[in-house]
Design a protein around this motif. Structure first.
Motif, short mmCIF file in Angstrom:
data_model
loop_
_atom_site.label_atom_id
_atom_site.label_comp_id
_atom_site.label_asym_id
_atom_site.label_seq_id
_atom_site.Cartn_x
_atom_site.Cartn_y
_atom_site.Cartn_z
N LYS A 44 0.61 -1.34 0.40
CA LYS A 44 0.02 -0.14 0.15
C LYS A 44 0.88 0.91 0.22
O LYS A 44 0.74 2.22 -1.13
CB LYS A 44 -0.94 -0.31 1.05
N MET A 45 1.80 1.50 0.32
CA MET A 45 2.49 2.96 0.93
C MET A 45 3.72 2.72 -0.18
O MET A 45 3.85 3.89 -0.35
CB MET A 45 3.78 2.27 1.94
N ALA B 219 -12.18 6.97 -17.67
CA ALA B 219 -13.86 6.92 -17.30
C ALA B 219 -13.57 5.56 -16.48
O ALA B 219 -14.44 5.71 -15.31
CB ALA B 219 -14.74 6.77 -18.04
N ALA B 220 -13.63 4.86 -16.94
CA ALA B 220 -12.79 3.15 -15.60
C ALA B 220 -12.38 3.05 -15.06
O ALA B 220 -12.66 2.69 -14.08
CB ALA B 220 -13.10 2.35 -17.02
N GLY B 221 -10.98 3.93 -14.51
CA GLY B 221 -10.39 4.35 -13.72
C GLY B 221 -10.97 4.80 -12.21
O GLY B 221 -11.24 4.13 -11.84
N THR B 222 -12.37 5.81 -12.99
CA THR B 222 -13.13 6.58 -11.88
C THR B 222 -13.85 6.17 -11.88
O THR B 222 -13.93 4.65 -9.60
CB THR B 222 -13.36 7.53 -12.61
N LEU B 223 -14.37 5.30 -12.12
CA LEU B 223 -15.62 3.95 -11.47
C LEU B 223 -15.26 3.50 -10.50
O LEU B 223 -15.80 2.88 -9.57
CB LEU B 223 -16.60 3.58 -12.55
N PHE B 224 -13.70 2.65 -11.11
CA PHE B 224 -13.32 1.31 -9.78
C PHE B 224 -12.93 2.18 -8.68
O PHE B 224 -13.76 1.35 -7.93
CB PHE B 224 -12.24 1.23 -11.01
N VAL B 225 -12.53 3.35 -9.20
CA VAL B 225 -12.03 3.52 -7.47
C VAL B 225 -13.14 3.86 -7.20
O VAL B 225 -13.47 3.37 -5.45
CB VAL B 225 -11.28 4.72 -7.55
N HIS B 226 -14.23 4.60 -6.87
CA HIS B 226 -15.13 4.83 -7.02
C HIS B 226 -15.87 3.38 -5.44
O HIS B 226 -17.00 3.01 -5.11
CB HIS B 226 -17.07 5.20 -7.47
N LEU B 227 -16.13 1.91 -6.97
CA LEU B 227 -17.05 1.07 -6.71
C LEU B 227 -16.28 0.24 -5.34
O LEU B 227 -16.79 -0.30 -5.13
CB LEU B 227 -17.11 -0.04 -7.75
N ASN C 101 -8.69 2.25 -0.28
CA ASN C 101 -8.00 0.21 0.74
C ASN C 101 -7.43 0.38 -1.21
O ASN C 101 -7.03 1.37 -2.20
CB ASN C 101 -8.96 -0.46 -0.18
N MET C 102 -6.89 -0.90 -0.30
CA MET C 102 -5.49 -1.39 -1.64
C MET C 102 -6.03 -0.96 -3.47
O MET C 102 -5.12 -1.07 -4.09
CB MET C 102 -5.05 -2.62 -1.43
#
Length: 288
Positions: free
Chosen positions: A123-124, A266-274, A199-200
């Motif tokens: 993570k770090m 868009a996919a990366g942003t949606l992934f972060v939110h989901l 989270n990771m």
């Protein structure tokens, strides 16, 4: 079933719209800020399944292709942490026609990267790689000439930098030097602290977005819903758009680049939110 799920996801995350890239385009794995390479989508293959569904297992939500459980490239069970993300991935698989076009399945690729962690970073390490991008952030590098481009950068980039400075209570600034701006250590520490709240899985998505936009500032503005995908992509391509307006575009090539960058961002942003979702989609919505 999945049509109702699509309406649900698109209604909750209106900025994450997925333009379709032109057929026949090749996909490739992005290089992260830390130099690590995510999975590259494999070649196309004939669709081998009829139905797509999701189910809940001990480790999270699974994707079923007919009676087969989806697996990662390393052979691990494909399990995601939220029901909403499982629906989005299932939609990618369900949307494939006669041929599976893996280069259009950005969420599946991101999940594979999160599950297998091919770069073996913790993570770090992910956080510090993201923060390091501040030193070469697109919106912090300015030109002095031509004057029209310099003015455009001030008009378009300064408000985003000002937002980030106020939002995170930091100093960022900009520079016309080839060495870039001198980012204070306290600013980097603030972003490290902020990113540590994710989270990771979400951090994998954040790194992916940063890789697309070449900017931590634009990425955080997008993920915080301060700007849209279209705006973030436009700002990341400001000099290129200036040159296109002045000299014209290469037929189909510039349009494809823009379309593909929007889709990935868009996919990366949606992934972060989901990946940050804590609520479960109501079962009845899955029956639409």
């Amino acid at each position: 079933m999945l049509s109702g799920c699509r309406r649900l996801l698109w209604g909750r995350f209106p900025t994450a719209r997925f333009p379709r890239p032109p057929p026949g385009a090749a996909g490739s794995g992005p290089v992260g800020p830390g130099g690590g390479r995510a999975y590259a989508p494999p070649a196309e293959r004939k669709r081998f399944y009829q139905n797509v569904s999701i189910s809940q297992g001990e480790g999270g939500f699974e994707i079923n292709l007919d009676h087969r459980k989806l697996k990662t490239p390393q052979g691990k069970l494909f399990t995601v942490p939220s029901e909403a993300l499982a629906i989005a991935v299932a939609t990618e698989w369900d949307s494939q026609k006669d041929t599976i076009k893996f280069y259009t399945m950005h969420l599946t690729t991101l999940c594979n990267t999160a599950l297998d962690n091919p770069t073996q970073r913790n993570k770090m390490q992910l956080i510090h790689a993201a923060v390091k991008f501040l030193e070469t952030d697109t919106v912090c590098y300015r030109v002095e000439e031509p004057a029209a481009l310099a003015e455009l950068q001030r008009d378009e980039w300064d408000p985003v930098v000002a937002w980030a400075e106020k939002r995170y209570n930091v100093a960022i600034g900009s520079s016309t030097s080839i060495l870039g701006p001198n980012i204070p250590a306290s600013t980097k520490e603030t972003f490290v602290s902020h990113l540590a709240s994710y989270n990771m899985w979400a951090l994998q998505g954040i790194e992916y977005v940063i890789t697309q936009l070449k900017s931590l500032i634009l990425s955080m503005g997008l993920i915080d819903r301060h700007i849209t995908v279209e705006k973030a992509v436009l700002l990341s391509r400001l000099e290129e758009e200036y040159q296109i307006q002045r000299w014209g575009s290469v037929e189909w090539a510039h349009d494809y680049d823009l379309c593909e960058l929007r889709a990935r961002t868009a996919a990366g942003t949606l992934f972060v939110h989901l990946c940050s979702e804590s609520s479960t989609v109501k079962h009845k919505l899955l029956q639409d």
